[in-house]
Design a protein around this motif. Structure first.
Motif, PDB file in Angstrom:
ATOM      1  N   ILE A 137       0.871  -1.172   0.000  1.00  0.00           N
ATOM      2  CA  ILE A 137       0.000   0.000   0.000  1.00  0.00           C
ATOM      3  C   ILE A 137       0.911   1.226   0.000  1.00  0.00           C
ATOM      4  N   THR A 141      -0.947   5.771   2.718  1.00  0.00           N
ATOM      5  CA  THR A 141      -2.127   4.957   2.994  1.00  0.00           C
ATOM      6  C   THR A 141      -1.823   4.111   4.220  1.00  0.00           C
ATOM      7  N   ARG A 168     -10.072  -7.356   0.302  1.00  0.00           N
ATOM      8  CA  ARG A 168      -9.369  -6.103   0.581  1.00  0.00           C
ATOM      9  C   ARG A 168     -10.369  -4.959   0.527  1.00  0.00           C
ATOM     10  N   TYR A 170     -11.187  -0.952   1.730  1.00  0.00           N
ATOM     11  CA  TYR A 170     -10.554   0.301   2.120  1.00  0.00           C
ATOM     12  C   TYR A 170     -11.618   1.330   2.486  1.00  0.00           C
ATOM     13  N   ALA A 269      -6.567   0.935   4.585  1.00  0.00           N
ATOM     14  CA  ALA A 269      -6.842  -0.474   4.287  1.00  0.00           C
ATOM     15  C   ALA A 269      -7.437  -1.112   5.537  1.00  0.00           C
TER      16      ALA A 269
END
Length: 304
Positions: A137, A141, A168, A170, A269
């Motif tokens: 990432i 982030t 995944r 976010y 994340a």
């Protein structure tokens, strides 16, 4: 030394050799593949070829991946926020501002430096600069990453990424008020010809990219969303949200000229799920929003 063989399919014929190879494995960058080709580590039908060779159906491609050099990155005693760890895998919550792996000119203070101090055993598939790193990432982030402690774990986790079975999710804050509750962005991403340090939606030398999103909360000038990745391209969420007209708040590269000062994009994340490479048990982890993100959302709620 690792040898891999592939055969060119009808769908792949006519495409450049370097492009085909870079699409096979998400961890193989186009530039890395080109280096292998230049070094003679990629053979087409038993003969060294060039990166721009247009592959033909039935071509046999053999890739020789050299054994990684002995690691020479210095372990550093940097605190880690560990969510899970065993002999095969470690899951960490990376803070905003930390680079995942060393690069030329930036060899300290990274997640890899911290991991090498914490655990002596990391997979060597990605070589000297990126031991154990299965996916990445961006520096600004925050959030969850899975790291492989051995090559078996690395190969199985990468396979899950390729097969799009890793969860995944976010959290992101974007400029503008998104009127619809959910959407899917299916748009290919490649290097921006005008700025090689940036990515953009383009049909030229691009890779398939899909992002799903849904709205969590709306404010006067912003929208708080959850994004779920189907693919994992460089800067994917940042590029896709800009593409549909809702760039990430605080993003210095893809955001509007006048954006909020958050020391980088508001992107976290939050959820990571995968099948354990040894036990085959599905594991899922969730990391709460970092403090700066929560505080900014609270100011938006007051302003609303």
């Amino acid at each position: 030394m690792d040898n891999q063989k592939i055969q060119i399919s009808e769908e792949q014929k006519g495409q450049r050799l370097d492009k085909i190879l870079s699409l096979i494995n998400e961890e193989w960058s186009r530039s890395q593949v080109q280096q292998w080709i230049k070094a003679g580590n990629v053979l087409v039908n038993g003969t060294a070829s060039k990166a721009n060779y247009k592959c033909q159906e039935g071509d046999s491609i053999e890739i020789t991946i050299e054994e990684p050099e002995e690691l020479d990155i210095t372990p550093e005693d940097i605190p880690l926020d560990i969510y899970y760890e065993d002999a095969d895998v470690i899951v960490v919550n990376k803070p905003k501002g930390m680079v995942v792996h060393p690069a030329p000119g930036h060899t300290s203070g990274t997640l890899v430096n911290a991991l090498m101090y914490h655990c002596k055993d990391l997979s060597g598939i990605n070589g000297v600069m990126r031991p154990g790193i299965v996916h990445r990432i961006d520096k600004d982030t925050s959030g969850l990453l899975m790291v492989a402690k051995n090559d078996m774990a690395h190969e199985k986790l990468v396979k899950q990424l390729q097969e799009k079975t890793v969860t995944r999710k976010y959290n992101a804050l974007v400029h503008g008020v998104i009127p619809h509750d959910a959407g899917t962005i299916d748009a290919p991403i490649g290097r921006d010809k005008r700025d090689r340090q940036s990515m953009t939606v383009t049909d030229d030398n691009s890779r398939h990219a899909v992002t799903h999103f849904h709205v969590l909360e709306r404010f006067r000038d912003f929208t708080f969303i959850e994004c779920q990745l189907e693919t994992g391209r460089t800067h994917q969420i940042r590029v896709h949200m800009k593409y549909i007209g809702y760039p990430l708040a605080g993003d210095p590269k893809y955001g509007p000229r006048k954006t909020v000062d958050l020391n980088g994009q508001a992107l976290h994340a939050a959820v990571l799920g995968f099948v354990h490479p040894r036990t085959e048990e599905y594991l899922e982890f969730e990391a709460p929003l970092p403090a700066y993100f929560i505080e900014f959302l609270e100011t938006l709620r007051i302003d609303r």
